[in-house]
Write an enzyme that holds these catalytic residues in place. Structure first.
Site, short mmCIF file in Angstrom:
data_model
loop_
_atom_site.label_atom_id
_atom_site.label_comp_id
_atom_site.label_asym_id
_atom_site.label_seq_id
_atom_site.Cartn_x
_atom_site.Cartn_y
_atom_site.Cartn_z
N ASN A 1 -17.64 -0.09 -34.38
CA ASN A 1 -16.21 0.15 -34.21
C ASN A 1 -15.68 0.86 -35.46
O ASN A 1 -15.74 0.27 -36.55
CB ASN A 1 -15.49 -1.19 -34.01
CG ASN A 1 -13.98 -1.05 -33.89
OD1 ASN A 1 -13.44 0.04 -33.99
ND2 ASN A 1 -13.30 -2.17 -33.68
N ASP B 1 -18.20 0.72 -44.62
CA ASP B 1 -17.85 -0.19 -43.52
C ASP B 1 -19.03 -1.12 -43.23
O ASP B 1 -19.35 -1.42 -42.08
CB ASP B 1 -17.46 0.58 -42.26
CG ASP B 1 -16.76 -0.31 -41.22
OD1 ASP B 1 -16.46 -1.48 -41.53
OD2 ASP B 1 -16.56 0.17 -40.09
#
Length: 433
Positions: free
Chosen positions: A276, A303
């Site tokens: 995501n 991330d």
């Protein structure tokens, strides 16, 4: 503190130089340095960079220590060449109070391998409804300057406006997870031909681009700082490019996996590739690389999103979104940006150290390698390659999408405040001086 003499490395990839580290700082840089009191390290063939700074890391502690801890992520970070990590707020409890961010900050100090800078939640419980204790977190010992509901979008424009107004008084920044929630209900991967063939609900590019467009206009109206997390689409790049041309205070990041991987990998139904925001098309990947090269996208951020095997080794629809990336980030950037000629090593230093530290207001990091600067240093040998093995990663989780990949560029040494945290690609525990 131990003195180190780094011999023959190319500082920022330029000319070969010796570099002397003493008392946590760079004491000398010269063509030839002799010091009988220093530990000598031969760096012939290597590139010496400022210590890497990650503006987007999920450390999971408190609450999900089965996936990762501050200590284990610090070890993974040191192995990847990082000297500073930014801990995202989606922990349990959420980092929406001064107490939680101070806990994370102190856990980073105890681990002692990198500086851990907590990111505060924008809204209470990441629900997008009421602002969190932004001022208290900013005034805490953690001195939080970056606020994000990452994992969730701050979807309400009024809440986003108020947050942008609030952080102006201490020069903070809102890091937005750009995802219009109504356009992504139940979405599993990039919306396109491949999602249609696989029968997986698509995640349209417009869901990201609509929020980016709204928020750059809000940032312009309020005259505040906005940072866009993990940009993935060519359209998003163009909106950011337009905003920067107008002088709007917007910065943006791209992840290593969005610089390399594409949505066709979902054809395997292997949830290791479920992330995501989702992997996009080859066209998007090329646009992201070009934007990183020309400065439209300011930084690379990992991330890093660790998950247990129970939440990834299952069918695609039930699997968690996310992949780890601290230990592979610099090699992926070497492969996609340096070997392609899009960036030189000075450009890598700018996008993986100097700029992220500036955005986060981490004043002791992201410094150019000059006499007197803090000795946060990363050494990579671009002539060496290595094979990623998920069973050898230092993260507590194993969800790397690169298992079995041969990657260019081996990170061999990391120095955090003048102390060696990794020598010859082996991480050294805090107690060793």
């Amino acid at each position: 503190m131990q003195r180190f003499l780094l011999k023959g490395g190319k500082v920022l990839g330029a000319t070969s130089s010796d570099l002397l580290i003493s008392n946590g700082r760079i004491e000398a840089i010269s063509k030839s340095i002799s010091d009988e009191t220093a530990t000598v390290i031969d760096l012939k063939g290597s590139v010496v960079l400022p210590g890497l700074v990650d503006l987007h890391t999920h450390l999971r502690e408190p609450g999900r220590e089965d996936s990762e801890t501050v200590a284990s992520a610090s070890r993974a970070g040191a192995k990847g060449g990082f000297t500073a990590l930014s801990a995202m707020a989606n922990t349990s409890p959420v980092a929406d109070t001064a107490g939680v961010v101070e806990q994370v900050y102190r856990l980073g100090q105890e681990a002692g391998l990198v500086d851990v800078f907590p990111i505060g939640a924008v809204t209470q419980g990441l629900k997008g409804e009421q602002l969190s204790e932004i001022g208290a977190m900013a005034d805490s010992v953690a001195r939080v300057r970056v606020f994000s509901d990452d994992g969730n979008c701050v979807f309400d424009p009024l809440v986003m406006r108020r947050a942008l107004e609030y952080i102006k008084k201490f020069d903070g920044v809102i890091a937005q997870h750009a995802q219009e929630p109504r356009l992504t209900v139940g979405s599993q991967m990039n919306e396109g031909i491949i999602s249609s063939k696989l029968g997986l609900k698509g995640w349209p590019a417009i869901a990201e681009e609509a929020i980016i467009a709204r928020d750059v206009l809000l940032a312009d109206h309020v005259q505040s700082r906005l940072h866009i997390c993990h940009v993935t689409t060519a359209g998003g790049v163009e909106i950011i490019r337009w905003a920067k041309a107008r002088g709007i205070q917007v910065t943006a990041e791209v992840t290593p996996h969005h610089l390399l991987l594409t949505d066709d990998l979902a054809s395997s139904y292997d949830p290791i590739f479920k992330v995501n925001p989702p992997l996009r098309t080859e066209h998007d990947v090329m646009a992201l690389r070009e934007a990183l090269a020309d400065g439209t996208i300011d930084i690379v951020a990992t991330d890093h999103a660790p998950h247990t095997s129970e939440t990834k080794d299952c069918e695609w629809a039930e699997a968690s979104f996310g992949m780890i990336g601290l230990e592979t980030a610099l090699s992926i950037v070497t492969k996609t940006m340096v070997e392609s000629g899009l960036l030189d090593w000075a450009g890598v230093a700018q996008r993986m150290s100097i700029a992220p530290a500036a955005i986060g207001r981490y004043s002791n990091h992201g410094q150019e390698l000059v006499v007197g600067s803090s000795a946060h240093i990363t050494v990579i040998n671009p002539t060496k390659s290595w094979v990623v093995d998920r069973d050898l990663v230092l993260s507590k989780s194993r969800n790397t999408p690169y298992h079995g990949y041969e990657l260019p560029g081996l990170v061999t040494h990391t120095f955090f405040g003048g102390r060696a945290t990794m020598i010859d690609s082996k991480v050294i525990d805090k107690v060793v001086q």
